[in-house]
Design a protein around this motif. Sequence first.
Motif, PDB file in Angstrom:
ATOM      1  N   GLU A   1      25.102  57.018  38.477  1.00  0.00           N
ATOM      2  CA  GLU A   1      25.722  58.366  39.113  1.00  0.00           C
ATOM      3  C   GLU A   1      26.795  58.002  40.404  1.00  0.00           C
ATOM      4  O   GLU A   1      27.363  58.882  40.682  1.00  0.00           O
ATOM      5  CB  GLU A   1      24.516  59.134  39.686  1.00  0.00           C
ATOM      6  N   GLU A   2      26.807  56.636  40.596  1.00  0.00           N
ATOM      7  CA  GLU A   2      27.816  56.313  41.788  1.00  0.00           C
ATOM      8  C   GLU A   2      29.011  55.423  41.374  1.00  0.00           C
ATOM      9  O   GLU A   2      30.083  55.473  41.907  1.00  0.00           O
ATOM     10  CB  GLU A   2      27.054  55.798  42.739  1.00  0.00           C
ATOM     11  N   LEU A   3      28.708  54.613  40.469  1.00  0.00           N
ATOM     12  CA  LEU A   3      29.559  53.316  40.234  1.00  0.00           C
ATOM     13  C   LEU A   3      30.202  53.620  38.838  1.00  0.00           C
ATOM     14  O   LEU A   3      29.617  54.078  38.029  1.00  0.00           O
ATOM     15  CB  LEU A   3      29.229  52.041  40.387  1.00  0.00           C
ATOM     16  N   ASP A   4      31.681  53.393  38.827  1.00  0.00           N
ATOM     17  CA  ASP A   4      32.321  53.373  37.349  1.00  0.00           C
ATOM     18  C   ASP A   4      31.945  52.134  36.633  1.00  0.00           C
ATOM     19  O   ASP A   4      32.142  52.050  35.470  1.00  0.00           O
ATOM     20  CB  ASP A   4      33.830  53.602  37.332  1.00  0.00           C
ATOM     21  N   CYS A   5      31.859  50.942  37.243  1.00  0.00           N
ATOM     22  CA  CYS A   5      31.446  49.745  36.671  1.00  0.00           C
ATOM     23  C   CYS A   5      30.616  48.905  37.489  1.00  0.00           C
ATOM     24  O   CYS A   5      30.673  49.208  38.862  1.00  0.00           O
ATOM     25  CB  CYS A   5      32.750  48.984  36.219  1.00  0.00           C
ATOM     26  N   GLN A   6      30.097  47.806  37.009  1.00  0.00           N
ATOM     27  CA  GLN A   6      29.402  46.970  37.670  1.00  0.00           C
ATOM     28  C   GLN A   6      29.876  45.970  38.837  1.00  0.00           C
ATOM     29  O   GLN A   6      31.208  45.739  38.162  1.00  0.00           O
ATOM     30  CB  GLN A   6      28.300  46.043  36.925  1.00  0.00           C
ATOM     31  N   PRO A   7      29.447  45.768  39.855  1.00  0.00           N
ATOM     32  CA  PRO A   7      30.306  44.919  40.832  1.00  0.00           C
ATOM     33  C   PRO A   7      30.179  43.533  40.236  1.00  0.00           C
ATOM     34  O   PRO A   7      29.645  43.062  39.657  1.00  0.00           O
ATOM     35  CB  PRO A   7      29.524  44.939  42.137  1.00  0.00           C
ATOM     36  N   ASP A   8      31.524  42.832  40.862  1.00  0.00           N
ATOM     37  CA  ASP A   8      31.526  41.198  40.386  1.00  0.00           C
ATOM     38  C   ASP A   8      30.439  40.479  41.080  1.00  0.00           C
ATOM     39  O   ASP A   8      30.098  40.984  42.149  1.00  0.00           O
ATOM     40  CB  ASP A   8      33.091  40.954  40.865  1.00  0.00           C
ATOM     41  N   PRO A   9      29.938  39.454  40.377  1.00  0.00           N
ATOM     42  CA  PRO A   9      29.185  38.453  41.237  1.00  0.00           C
ATOM     43  C   PRO A   9      29.819  38.055  42.700  1.00  0.00           C
ATOM     44  O   PRO A   9      30.989  37.889  42.856  1.00  0.00           O
ATOM     45  CB  PRO A   9      29.030  37.484  40.408  1.00  0.00           C
ATOM     46  N   PHE A  10      28.890  38.133  43.536  1.00  0.00           N
ATOM     47  CA  PHE A  10      29.206  37.722  45.011  1.00  0.00           C
ATOM     48  C   PHE A  10      29.440  36.321  45.005  1.00  0.00           C
ATOM     49  O   PHE A  10      28.511  35.588  45.039  1.00  0.00           O
ATOM     50  CB  PHE A  10      28.394  38.600  46.041  1.00  0.00           C
ATOM     51  N   MET A  11      30.729  36.092  45.587  1.00  0.00           N
ATOM     52  CA  MET A  11      31.112  34.621  45.931  1.00  0.00           C
ATOM     53  C   MET A  11      31.492  34.618  47.397  1.00  0.00           C
ATOM     54  O   MET A  11      32.339  35.400  47.640  1.00  0.00           O
ATOM     55  CB  MET A  11      32.020  33.950  44.885  1.00  0.00           C
ATOM     56  N   LEU A  12      31.280  33.460  48.119  1.00  0.00           N
ATOM     57  CA  LEU A  12      31.743  33.521  49.606  1.00  0.00           C
ATOM     58  C   LEU A  12      32.301  32.130  49.710  1.00  0.00           C
ATOM     59  O   LEU A  12      31.297  31.136  49.693  1.00  0.00           O
ATOM     60  CB  LEU A  12      30.983  33.947  50.406  1.00  0.00           C
ATOM     61  N   GLN A  13      33.376  31.704  49.958  1.00  0.00           N
ATOM     62  CA  GLN A  13      33.597  30.119  50.378  1.00  0.00           C
ATOM     63  C   GLN A  13      33.105  29.204  49.192  1.00  0.00           C
ATOM     64  O   GLN A  13      32.602  28.103  49.209  1.00  0.00           O
ATOM     65  CB  GLN A  13      32.981  29.790  51.831  1.00  0.00           C
ATOM     66  N   GLY A  14      33.265  29.811  47.909  1.00  0.00           N
ATOM     67  CA  GLY A  14      32.999  28.891  46.613  1.00  0.00           C
ATOM     68  C   GLY A  14      31.402  28.836  46.473  1.00  0.00           C
ATOM     69  O   GLY A  14      31.150  28.316  45.484  1.00  0.00           O
TER      70      GLY A  14
END
Length: 489
Positions: free
Chosen positions: A384-397
Amino acid sequence: MLKQRTRDAEKKPPKTPGKGECCYPGPGYPTPLDAMRGPRERLIYVTCVLTGTETQMPDYLATVDVDPESPTFCQVIHRLQMPCINDELIYTGWNTGSSCFGDSTKKRNRLVLPSFQSSRIYIVDTGTDPQAPCMFKVIEPQEVFCKTNMALLHSPQFLPAGDVVISALGDLYGNGKGGFVVVDAETWDLKGTWNPPGDAAPQGCDFSYKPRHNILVSTESGVPKFFVNGFNLEDLKKGRYGRRLNLWDWTTHCLVQSFDLGEDSSPFQIRFLHNPDAPHGFVSCALDGALHHIFRKEDGCWATEKVVQIPNKLVSGWHEPEMTAFITCMVISLDDRFLYLSNWFHGDVRQYDITDPHCPQLKGQVFVGGSIFKGGAVTVIKDEELDCQPDPFMLQGRRVYGGPQMLQLSLDGKRLYVTNSFYTPWDKQYYPQLVREGSVMLQIDVDTENGGLCVNPDFLVDFGNEPWGPARAREMRYPGGDSTSDIWV
């Protein structure tokens, strides 16, 4: 030997404020708004968990350098190992704080670490050397059981009278029992229970208090023996998960009223507005993804209302056909304008404007992990909130596993710190990669003018390469006090 060393340390002349310490006379700040003008945090203490791993090493308290001008920025600069294994450290609390502001005899120099699994209580000396805390005293579980008949210790809070109170979730056998263990913050002796004998609530979890309104309010997560080894759908609709918010008389310590927030809602955390006169607070309900407002009406009676409902997501490839948000942590800015909450399953941190506490407004949202990322095992069928699934979260590789869990806000409200471990059996059940790879601590930059959240790409504390193996990071505290431990009276 431990007691003798700590007594000798107590005799040393007082030091000038060091890195991470507050320079105000007495502990804390006179008002929440004064605290907002306090110095920037430079150190953070973080509970790190190795319980339930093959290392068979104790949990520990990490000191993390968060000073951008320091050569050891974003590094763990000290680790204090607990003397025993399998404690399951989660929450921490101070020996005193802003309710004792101006009292030169009080110092915020002891950090209390109750153990959820063992029911052991550690008292840590942070005053002698804030960068390298040392053990001050250990209260063994046998003493806790004998003097209180309580176990599974959870949230510690200091009281203005000079005690530290720790909430308990059950008894020695894992039955639900919502009461409070009291430790004298001067002698560090275990005194007994805050609640009168026989007047415990059916279940327990977190608590907070408002002396000017003569109340202490506690939550109920569930009956411990049914969730200590993980979540089971068969435990729902059987009274095994919490549903009540319990209101206690601050003066008599008696349970006077309970609010039903819904079957299996599992009321988890309670946070009041920092203004000591404000009769408003918020309660997160983990299992139904709801935020409730507790407030005092004009007639003097207390009431509750649901003010936020995060929709479940219809999914496949997960443990259940619907995924709740699983709200685990909240923090309120010291000016009482913004509330932040973490959704451990969905993976987002949210910022709400609570200027009108009856009608919170979503102002910021950022995904930093969770279970619904693209390309993963979970497919979101209806959202009900998002149009698509978020990307996998990466930070500094670095791929970040787990979902946002513990939150801590800087005094000025501009930096929100996040860790991503919840509880060992649940970590293993929902985020096994987190257990294998270790936890992280992130920093989210906050727009305090218009609202908004953004991950700071230059900040990452990786607990995956710790000396004793990958660790899971939990609660965070600043030496000079923070947005979740100080209660003004």
